[in-house]
Enzyme design. Sequence first.
Site, PDB file in Angstrom:
ATOM      1  N   ASP A 197      22.893   2.257  -0.724  1.00 38.98           N
ATOM      2  CA  ASP A 197      22.695   1.969   0.722  1.00 38.98           C
ATOM      3  C   ASP A 197      22.615   3.306   1.435  1.00 38.98           C
ATOM      4  OD1 ASP A 197      23.327  -0.559   2.871  1.00 38.98           O
ATOM      5  OD2 ASP A 197      23.650   1.516   3.602  1.00 38.98           O
ATOM      6  N   ASN A 233      17.160   5.884  12.668  1.00 40.37           N
ATOM      7  CA  ASN A 233      16.180   5.099  13.447  1.00 40.37           C
ATOM      8  C   ASN A 233      16.313   5.386  14.928  1.00 40.37           C
ATOM      9  OD1 ASN A 233      14.579   3.649  11.720  1.00 40.37           O
ATOM     10  ND2 ASN A 233      16.074   1.984  11.464  1.00 40.37           N
ATOM     11  N   ASP A 249      11.156   4.817   8.284  1.00 42.18           N
ATOM     12  CA  ASP A 249      10.276   4.319   7.198  1.00 42.18           C
ATOM     13  C   ASP A 249       9.943   5.435   6.213  1.00 42.18           C
ATOM     14  OD1 ASP A 249      10.333   1.863   8.316  1.00 42.18           O
ATOM     15  OD2 ASP A 249       8.237   1.839   9.032  1.00 42.18           O
ATOM     16  N   GLU A 267      17.797  -1.107   4.120  1.00 40.50           N
ATOM     17  CA  GLU A 267      17.892   0.229   3.538  1.00 40.50           C
ATOM     18  C   GLU A 267      18.779   0.165   2.305  1.00 40.50           C
ATOM     19  OE1 GLU A 267      20.678  -0.923   4.807  1.00 40.50           O
ATOM     20  OE2 GLU A 267      21.604   0.952   5.534  1.00 40.50           O
TER      21      GLU A 267
HETATM   22  P1  GH3 Z   1      26.276   2.628   7.238  1.00 39.55           P
HETATM   23  O1  GH3 Z   1      26.325   4.066   6.878  1.00 39.55           O
HETATM   24  O2  GH3 Z   1      27.554   1.986   7.418  1.00 39.55           O
HETATM   25  O3  GH3 Z   1      25.490   1.867   6.191  1.00 39.55           O
HETATM   26  O4  GH3 Z   1      25.523   2.614   8.618  1.00 39.55           O
HETATM   27  P2  GH3 Z   1      24.144   2.063   8.862  1.00 39.55           P
HETATM   28  O5  GH3 Z   1      23.706   2.476  10.198  1.00 39.55           O
HETATM   29  O6  GH3 Z   1      23.225   2.501   7.735  1.00 39.55           O
HETATM   30  O7  GH3 Z   1      24.349   0.556   8.794  1.00 39.55           O
HETATM   31  P3  GH3 Z   1      23.716  -0.707   9.457  1.00 39.55           P
HETATM   32  O8  GH3 Z   1      23.738  -1.832   8.458  1.00 39.55           O
HETATM   33  O9  GH3 Z   1      24.464  -0.983  10.716  1.00 39.55           O
HETATM   34  O10 GH3 Z   1      22.268  -0.357   9.849  1.00 39.55           O
HETATM   35  C1  GH3 Z   1      21.184  -0.584   9.080  1.00 39.55           C
HETATM   36  C2  GH3 Z   1      19.971  -0.331   9.842  1.00 39.55           C
HETATM   37  O11 GH3 Z   1      18.851  -0.187   9.116  1.00 39.55           O
HETATM   38  C3  GH3 Z   1      19.687  -1.461  10.779  1.00 39.55           C
HETATM   39  C4  GH3 Z   1      18.219  -1.554  10.868  1.00 39.55           C
HETATM   40  O12 GH3 Z   1      17.651  -1.282  12.106  1.00 39.55           O
HETATM   41  C5  GH3 Z   1      17.729  -0.482   9.933  1.00 39.55           C
HETATM   42  N1  GH3 Z   1      16.671  -0.939   9.157  1.00 39.55           N
HETATM   43  C6  GH3 Z   1      16.671  -1.995   8.298  1.00 39.55           C
HETATM   44  N2  GH3 Z   1      15.463  -2.090   7.712  1.00 39.55           N
HETATM   45  C7  GH3 Z   1      14.671  -1.043   8.197  1.00 39.55           C
HETATM   46  C8  GH3 Z   1      13.316  -0.616   7.951  1.00 39.55           C
HETATM   47  O13 GH3 Z   1      12.583  -1.190   7.199  1.00 39.55           O
HETATM   48  N3  GH3 Z   1      12.874   0.486   8.603  1.00 39.55           N
HETATM   49  C9  GH3 Z   1      13.647   1.160   9.495  1.00 39.55           C
HETATM   50  N4  GH3 Z   1      13.149   2.225  10.092  1.00 39.55           N
HETATM   51  N5  GH3 Z   1      14.895   0.721   9.734  1.00 39.55           N
HETATM   52  C10 GH3 Z   1      15.412  -0.347   9.084  1.00 39.55           C
HETATM   53 MG    MG Z   2      23.372   1.953   5.827  1.00 37.41          MG
HETATM   54 MG    MG Z   3      23.192  -1.429   5.130  1.00 40.44          MG
END
Ligand code: GH3
Ligand code: MG
Ligand code: MG
Length: 562
Positions: free
Chosen positions: A434, A442, A451, A477
């Site tokens: 992860d 983002n 991306d 992610e």
């Molecule tokens: P942590 O270190 O605890 O994992 O923090 P985090 O911010 O990575 O965790 P969280 O699950 O809150 O956030 C995941 C984010 O990933 C949320 C979402 O906007 C972003 N995300 C998910 N899929 C994609 C994608 O395909 N592209 C982009 N750019 N962002 C994505």
């Molecule tokens: Mg994360």
């Molecule tokens: Mg996550």
Amino acid sequence: MAVLVAGRIMFVDWRELRRAEQAVVLIEQLRLGMIAAEMVSRERGPANGVLGAEAPANEALKTSLAQARDRTDQAYAAFAKALREVPKRRRQQSIGRQVDGFQTALDQARRRVDAVAALPLAQREPASIKVAVDSMIRLVGLLRPVVMLVIDDLHEDQPAMSSVVVGAMLASELRELTGQLGSLLTPALSHDAPLSPDERLAIERMRGRIAQLRVLVASRVSVGHAGEAVRQAHARMERDYFGRADVLVAQVLRSGEHGGYGMSTAQFAARYVPDMNAILGLRDALFDEGRARGQAMHDAQRRTVAVMLGMTGLHIALIVLGLYLMRRRVIKPLGRAAEALEAMRDNRCLHLTAPVQGDEIAAVFDGIAALQAQHQERAALEAERDKLIERLRVQSSTDFLTTLPNRRAFFEAAQAELARARRHGYGLVLLLLDVDHFKRINDTRGHAVGDRALVALTEVLKHSVRQGDVAARIGGEEFVVLLSHCTREDGLRFAERLRETVSSTLVEVGEGQEPLRITVSIGLADVRTHGVGLEQLLSRADRAMYRAKNAGRDRIEVAEAA
Ligand code: GH3
Ligand code: MG
Ligand code: MG
């Protein structure tokens, strides 16, 4: 069949033509035969002259006899040659004998005449003169059987024609008898003595035979549908011979009763002989008619054969043309149509050129062309459908952004690999990754940069795994790696290397922008410790991964034993 039938008809016609040809030849033989008989008859004139003249005979008599003999020889040679030229096996032998017999008799008769004529007139005995004269008379009778054989053949071939020809023969015979009748009167006339009873009897007999022949000739003229020329010649004979010469004979006979005929032999001959020519005229007219009929029959038959030949040829040509057209317009096109249909069955397309004629075959070709078009259309549609299905299949199992297998594809592949591992008893290690603080990336750098970071991480993953390992994106992610034939220690080493590579990789995010650095937290589970259930492995690894997050991120946590 056509050739057989035509051949049979042709054979019959051909045989008829041969018969007609044969008849023409036979008529020519008869003509020559009659001329020969006439010449033999005429030779008697000078022969009698020599017999009645003082020896040696004067030059004029000798010359006339020599010429007459020469004419007889020529006429007879021509007749004999004609007989030999078209031999009929059946009568050949018989004719050969007759011909030889005649030649011998002719030579003998001439020798007799010469022997008697060599004696002085006073020493010639009436009996020996009679023998010489009779042997000359007999000659004509010897020719008759040969001529009759030829007439037999003609009658067999062309019965319709033989009637007039027999008429000609009878006329010829009549001429001979009238000549003999004249000869019978000569001795009495030359001595101007009354006729002896024997002479009178012989003359009356001869007149009787002449009367018989006259009736027979007349019957031939009326029976045989004779032409105008024959009827005229017959009328002339009746007028000249029976109207004048015969009356003259009757007159001589009457005066002979009292003696004193009032005319010499020469005077009698001068009046009698020219009127006999009318008989020859009738003979020739009848003969010409026979020949004309034979020729006409021959021409007609030849026309028939020519027409038959033409029709047979045309018939056969039509059959051949029919077969050729059948082959060209039906059989060959049908063969091509069959090939085209077979090709269609094998999913090939055989181009057919439609026949020019708008017939049933053309309709078949049109139908096949329509079928081919439909077939091609369907084949194109099927190909398109297959392509679509394939694209859907790929799309449904592939992640759009990273082109890695998606969650669904990962589950399929992982289940299969777990089954194999269970069967073969090898080790598997599952890593759950992860991205750390991805939301922040983002938020601060934009979604597009996020991306790019995911794609960069994918590149690292693709380069790190071996063949047989499965790497997939199972969430936003979140990534997963299933390491095949792997122990927990090897897996840990691999995870460590991977973590280091990720954290040390600078992600280029575009012109003029600061490169990005990302880290990942990894949870590790292995089948030896946590069993082969995929859900279980995933949840263990997930928990381990959360422990790594909690422990400060950018690290690896191994799932605890159950
Ligand atoms: P942590 O270190 O605890 O994992 O923090 P985090 O911010 O990575 O965790 P969280 O699950 O809150 O956030 C995941 C984010 O990933 C949320 C979402 O906007 C972003 N995300 C998910 N899929 C994609 C994608 O395909 N592209 C982009 N750019 N962002 C994505
Ligand atoms: Mg994360
Ligand atoms: Mg996550």
